[in-house]
Each structure stands twice: as C-alpha cells, then as structure tokens.
Design an enzyme around this catalytic site. Structure first.
Site, PDB file in Angstrom:
ATOM      1  N   PHE B 211       0.728  -1.281  -0.102  1.00 43.54           N
ATOM      2  CA  PHE B 211      -0.076  -0.074   0.240  1.00 43.54           C
ATOM      3  C   PHE B 211       0.903   1.313  -0.032  1.00 43.54           C
ATOM      4  CE2 PHE B 211      -2.387   3.556   1.598  1.00 43.54           C
ATOM      5  CZ  PHE B 211      -3.651   3.409   0.907  1.00 43.54           C
ATOM      6  N   LYS B 348       2.166  10.258   8.444  1.00 45.08           N
ATOM      7  CA  LYS B 348       1.562   9.561   9.428  1.00 45.08           C
ATOM      8  C   LYS B 348       2.053  10.247  11.121  1.00 45.08           C
ATOM      9  CE  LYS B 348      -0.691   5.454   7.821  1.00 45.08           C
ATOM     10  NZ  LYS B 348      -1.985   5.058   7.965  1.00 45.08           N
TER      11      LYS B 348
END
Lengths: 490, 490
Positions: B211, B348
C-alpha cells in the site's frame, strides 16, 4: 455620489462598504507601514546569510525572497534585513487576509485549534463530534450555488485528483447500470493488475495552458509549461485549445466569439473521438498559472451544455480563482451558469482543500472507495472558517470588486502611457484578478522589487496581480506609482 | 536484573529507561483512566446524535467511532457519551504521543506555531528565515542513516509520488547523459502532449499487497484491495510477489528463505523484462495495510543489491512503519543495510510528510521541476520537531522495543490458549508493531470495543496493533486481558 455610481454601488451598499472599510482599517493598517520600506539592496546581508544556511537543507534555486513572517504585516512582506515590500503575489495567491491578521491569530490561538493540531483525526473513521459544525459553519457555508456536498483534501493537486476519481467512479457506475450493480469478478481481479476493466481506460479532458497540479493524475491535465511535466509519465488524456481571446474582451467581442466557438468545436470533437473515452472536463474560470487567460460567460455556459450533451462531468478548478479575489466569492459566479458545474475544487486562500459536488449521486456507491488516512485537516478547516467569517464581517468580496475597478482604471492609464510594458491588460470586472503582458517581464518583476513591490509572473510573459482581499485603494496607488517608475526605467 | 537481561537491557540502559518511565508517567498518566470506561452501549445516544448530524455533511459510511477529542487522554480515546477506550489503532497509526499530549499542546500554543498557521509560506519561493532551523532541529535530525536531504510534502500519498517523480527525473537524466545535458526540442514539445519522450514510458515496481497511497501514481503501485483501486485508471506498472512468509519467522527460516528467493527472482525477472522500463522499486519494511507481512533483513539486503545490479532506485515507504513503533526510529534500521535505500518516504506519526534522499544527484537538475505552491507545511514540521524532542526526552523508541517484547510474550500465551483466534502471531522484535490473523476478524474487532479496546484490522483477516509510542506494560496487560475475554466469547 458620482464616484459611488461609477463604482456601481447603490447608496445602501455604499454605507455598508464605508463601514466595512473603517473596520478594515481598524483591523489591519495599524501595523502596516505607510509605504514600502527599503533599507538594503535585495537580498540584504541577513537574507543572504539565511539563504546560505537553507541551501544545504532545502531547495533554494527557486527562492524569490527570504522572508521574516513575524515582521510582515497586512499587505506588506518583510525580510530579515528590515525591508518591507507591498506584496501583490501573496504566496502564489494563497494568503487571503494579510500577514499576521489579528482575527486569524486569534483563531489559531484557541483551545479548539490546539486540539485540532495535536489530536488530528482520521476523519473517515474517527471524526470529531465537532466536525459537522466546523464544516457547516465554514467550508459548507460558502459552498458554490447548487453544490451542497464536500469532500475535504489537503491542497489543490489532491483536491483535483479526488474529483477525477469521483468522476471515473461515477462514469463506470453509469456504464455498469447504476449504484446498486456490483463489480464483476473480472473487474475485481483486473484492477489488481492495473488493467481494464477494473482499472478502466478513461480520461479527463483539460485545456492548453491549464494548470491543475503536479501529482500524476493532475499533472496529466496540466498543460502549462514543459518544465512542469518533463520526465514524468503521463496518461493519454486529451487537451483542447482554450479560447485565444484578445483584450480588452469587450472591444474584440466578435473575433473572441469566433475563437470561443473554435474551442467549443474542438471540445465537441474530442469528446466524440478521443481514443480514451472522456469522463470529465476540467477548466479554470480564469487560466491562472498558464497566463491569466479569460473567456466569456457565454463560453462557459456553452461548455456546460456541451458536457451535458456528451454525458460527461464538468469540474471547475477554483484553486487559484476562488475565495473572493475576483469580486465574487467563486470566479464562476460571474458566469451565471443556470446549470452549475458538477464539481468545484478549491484550496490556496482556503488553506484547506477539497471538492464540492452537486449531487449525492457523485458519492461513490460504497465506503472506502474515496478514502485516505486523514481525509483533510480540521486545523485548516477551522482556519478557513475564520477566513470566511472575516470575509463576511469586512465585506471583502465587495472590497475586491471595488478596489479592483479602481486599480484597473489606474492601470489603464499606465497602459496608455507605456503601451509596450502593459500589453493586453485584462481582468476588468474581475476584482483585483488583473494581469498584463510585458515583453521584458522578468526584468519588470525584478525592478518592481527595487521599488518595494513583490509581484509574480505567469505564462510566458505575463505579470499577474494577486493582492490579498484586504488590498485597498491606497495600496493600489502605491502599486501603480511604483509600476510607473518601473516602466520608466525599462 | 534477570528481567532486564531478558529484555536485552544493560544496567546503564536500564537506569536510563526507568528514569524515562518515570518521566513518561509524570507526563501522561495523570489524565488517563486506570482502565477503559464503558458507560453506554456503543455507539451511545450522544454519539448517534452526532453521527446523524454529520451524515448530511460528510462521508459517514466508513465511520468507526464518533470521538470527543477534548476528553481523550493519552492512550485512551473518548466518545461524546463518556466512554473511554484504550486505543491501539491510534488514527490508523498516525498519533505518536497520545491524545492531548501536554508537550505537543505546548508546542501548538506558541507564537511560532500561530505564525506558521496564519502566515503559511510558499516554501520554494518565499521560505521563512526560520525554515532551515526548523528542518535541522526536526525532520533532518532524525534523517535515516545515509540520507541527509529532504523534500517536504503533506501526507503519505504525495510523499511517495514526489519520490517517484524524483526517480523518473533521475532515470531520464542518466539516459540523457548527465545533469548538464539539456532537454531536446522533441522532449519539450512531446511532454505537452503527454507523449514520449517528454512524458516517458517508465514505471515503478511495487509488491503484491503493498500500500503506497491512493492518488493516481501512488495508487498504481498500491496492490492491497480491489476496493482501493476499482474504476480508477492506472499506469501499466509491474508488481512482484512479496515473500509469502510463515510465522514465527525463526521457526520457518528455511522455507521462508525459499519464498524470499522466489520473490527476488521474480523482481530480477521483472526488472529485466517488464514492457515498461522500471525506474525504481518501492517497498514497505513491513507491509502494513496489506496484512502486516514481514520479510527478513536478508531479503531487504538482497533486494537492495538487485536494484543496484539493474541500476534502478530503491524507495523505502516508511509512512506507516516510521517514527519509532517498531523499536527502531525507522523500521528499515532493523535490516542493517550497508547500502541504504535511495529514498525513504514518511508521514503519519510525523504529522508532516516527505521523502529523504541519499544524494544531491537525486535533486532534479533545474529548479521548478519538483515544485508546488506550499511544498510542505511549517506548522506540521514544527509539530514533528516537538514529537522528535519528546521521543528523545522520554526514550520512546527504547520504550516500544521493551513494551513490544512484553506484549508479544503475553500474546504468545493467548495464542497458545486460543490458537484459532490468534494465528500467525508476528512482529517479534519489532516493538509494538504486532499482528495476528483471526478468521472471525471483523467480529473480533467489534467485540474488542465492547471490552473497551479500539483496535484495527488489515489485510483480509488480520488484526494489527498500532499503539502509540507511549503505550506501557500496564496498557499491554489491559489489552491482553480484554482480548482474552474476546476470544472466550467468539
């Protein structure tokens, strides 16, 4: 009253305007210098030191000016040497209300903002109980007419790409026979190999000289300059010619109408024949990065009709044009489209990004199709809400309309005196969103700095004015007087 | 001392650790409840009301839990009904230091932060005189070994896409004969039509189940699930099989080595034969969204060698794995690569995003090739700097290593007792970055909530643990006791 009438203002409007102007002055001009301050040659010694310091850590080859934001104020940008320039570029058109705006400083200092910064949610999974209210009182409060839904993003490029994804999903859903028709096993399996039918061969049509961002999908629709595109793989997507207008638009109405017809015919042809079927057309209300190119409201109305005829979506890219600078909140408001665009993308002055969309039909039929970790940023949405409040409180859209008319008039005088440096003046009736061509453009911009003005270019030889929404008549006077000196020296 | 020795700690290290733990407790646990608080069924009436309110304004079909962030504290996430769950999902692994972290609240309340929020610069043109210092004391301070340069972005997807662009530019530059060789007229002209040679036919190789984001370029390398990819046009880029490891890794060393060799052979073959020449390979140190799939350090060392052999770049995607959760600051630190990756992408827990790069050779040869309006966000970079400081002050990387070992041991016990619900336990020696498979995964996650635990899934049937870096042994005990109850009920 004649000045009011000339500015197209009714007396009631005028009273409201003057009261807003007083508020505007009270809000900002205490901290602004009366005129640009030039203490050193540019860049000065302190700036040079900071540029040298930055060189090993970051890209400095595109550096225009080293800035001390703590000393910048309102419409003035400061450098570490104490120079203060009138800024009509505004961080590539992304600062709405001036530097160190007190209302925004207040909004950025609240517990709500601190919470949004340090507890950043994954909005699709774990939204805050305040998120609906933040959207309703900010981003959705200024939604373009007819577009009541929003999907939030972080900047212009990803906003456009999310809109493209929504367009592709919508198109395939139509082809499949509706929202409730499920994917075939072949689609599920081929998508994992990046092959059709799961990864369909579909395209977005954009216009020559258009700019829509620099990620892979958005860059495939960007047609501004080779340097933006070179060496990056691109999709086989079509481009049409943006109307090649002559300026002033109203003095060349007939030939411009012909150019617009030629452009529409080309769009019509491409939508029928391009080898990769088109799911959506994307266009800027005013092509900005590509050179401040204008077309008439009639062109946009006909383009909307053409997309209807072909069953493709229309995406209006308001990343640079949106949020008030053109004298309307959204630039496409000038077009009085009876049938609004399907999606409108935004960012820059909004500080956040995203796309508004017209109908819940454009929402993908299942969750997790349009999804990512953050899905926007509440901290930026809160900031935009404060911007929206301030734009309303100070009536800033009316302000840009009025000041823009004033500035345009003064630039017309300059263009008469120096026709060789102010060619194709354009943006009449479009607020402060004004541009002109100058064959010695780069020299023009450099000289403007020496007269205390920070100003940007676009296209091959255009000078674009992108003042903040707080730009006033007295700033326009300072700008025009400096440009007069620039023209004399060129 | 035996517990220390078992945890691999030297006495000196232990003293430092215990002192950090005291600081950690002082810093956080005052506001945390002693255990999860469940006052209502989930979602409770207030949550339901807020979900209903949000439904017309935003995507709620993927909503997992309505959150009151103002009441959330440390490792506990609160909802508007007063429920407080131990959160081991942490906004899809993006909250590093707990909710309402006092050090971050302080950093978010400074004049420096307010300035960064309200005066957001276009960093490529108008950087702040403080930008070099912000980078040096934050993002660059934790640069992976051998990668001293950074280009900042906003999130994981655009970070990866910018890295791809850098890889493509580098590749074409090599083909062209070096940095100083200029573009040909044919390149300049074909790029504007999205055609080769200006828009070259080049690819990025990624791995099955990988991903890397959901914009058009990144999505073309994402191979997680059809729902992520369906209906979106994709580039014709190759995918190799990620090693199909069996767990625990050390008990299946021989067959895992075979699987890794098969994967490397496939990469070797694709790099030689794929119809679109490969410019770079991208890989996660641990495949996260795709199911927490691990491979050995030896695999990554050999992959690095293989990319060298073929003259392609290696991009390590540390968007989810980076910033301490694996017991090293960067997960690929576990691989002891003598020859580091060419680029490492991050976002993130870093709150900002970007890619680190190895050599100034990877900087495009001209300005404005890698460029956009904002080029990152100083507000988020300041926040990351505060995170970096706190990670160092509280020795949080050592903390995740130690607590992770403890948690893994306790989960091993559970797996022995409930082998059917804790299959393929993995992440040993990788801090708290632990996962297992559970055939009734979705039911498992839902039941965990009723026992006060917020927990996430990944891959087809995996449960992934992504606690914050402040997660401690006593949190691990609460988690394991709750999972014991979940398993009993399944």
């Amino acid at each position: 009253m004649s000045a009011l009438r000339a500015a197209g203002l009714s007396p009631v409007r005028a009273v409201r305007t003057f009261s807003s102007q007083r508020a505007l002055r009270a809000a900002f001009y205490g901290d602004e210098p009366a005129a640009p301050v030039l203490k050193t040659a540019l860049p000065g010694p302190e700036s040079k030191r900071h540029i040298e310091e930055l060189r090993s850590a970051f890209e400095t080859r595109s550096l225009n000016m080293m800035v001390d934001y703590t000393k910048s104020a309102g419409n003035y940008i400061a450098d570490p040497d104490g120079n203060m320039l009138l800024d009509v570029y505004a961080q590539i058109a992304s600062i709405p209300l001036g530097y160190n705006n007190p209302a925004l400083a207040k909004a950025a200092s609240t517990p709500e903002m601190v919470d949004a910064i340090i507890n950043r949610p994954a909005l699709g999974n774990f939204p805050s109980h305040t998120w609906a209210a933040i959207l309703q009182s900010g981003i959705l409060k200024v939604a373009p007419r007819g577009l009541d839904n929003v999907f939030t993003a972080m900047a212009g490029s990803d906003a456009n790409e999310l809109a493209y994804k929504a367009a592709f999903m919508y198109r395939r859903q139509q082809e499949r026979g509706g929202r409730d028709v499920d994917f075939t096993p072949e689609e599920l399996e081929s998508a994992m190999r990046n092959e059709a039918p799961g990864s369909p061969n579909l395209s977005i049509l954009s216009f020559r000289n258009g700019f829509h961002g620099r990620l892979f999908g958005s860059l495939s629709t960007t047609r501004s300059k080779p340097i933006h595109k070179l060496d990056v793989p691109a999709f086989d997507w079509p481009q049409a010619t943006f109307p090649q207008s002559r300026y002033p638009l109203d003095q060349h109405a007939e030939e411009n109408a012909k150019a617009e017809k030629a452009s529409l015919d080309e769009v019509d042809h491409l939508l029928s024949t391009w080898r990769v079927p088109v799911a959506a057309v994307i266009i800027e209300p005013i092509q900005s990065e590509g050179g401040d190119n204008h077309a008439s409201p009639d062109f946009f109305r006909k383009l909307r009709a053409l997309t209807r005829k072909h069953g493709v979506l229309l995406i209006m890219d308001e990343v640079q044009t949106g949020v008030g600078a053109t004298g309307r909140f959204w630039a496409h408001d000038h077009f009085d489209l009876e049938d609004p665009p399907d999606m409108v993308t935004f960012s820059k002055k909004a500080q956040t990004g995203g796309y508004y969309f017209r109908s819940r039909d454009l929402l993908p039929n299942k969750p997790y199709r349009q999804f990512n970790t953050w899905m926007g940023d509440p901290a930026k949405a809160i900031l935009f809400r404060a911007i929206v409040d301030e734009v309303a409180r100070l009536d800033l859209v009316a302000n840009t309309a009025r000041v823009g008319d004033y500035l345009y008039g003064r630039l017309e005088e300059l263009a008469r005196r120096y026709p060789e440096h102010f060619e194709n003046l354009r943006g009449k009736g479009r607020g402060t969103y004004i541009a002109f061509d100058s064959p010695k453009r780069d020299e023009f911009l450099a000289k403007a700095k020496t007269h205390g003005i920070n100003i940007g270019g676009c296209g091959p030889s255009s000078v674009r004015l992108r003042p903040m929404l707080t730009f006033q008549e007295h700033h326009a006077d300072i700008l025009v007087d400096a440009l007069d000196k620039v023209a004399k020296e060129l």
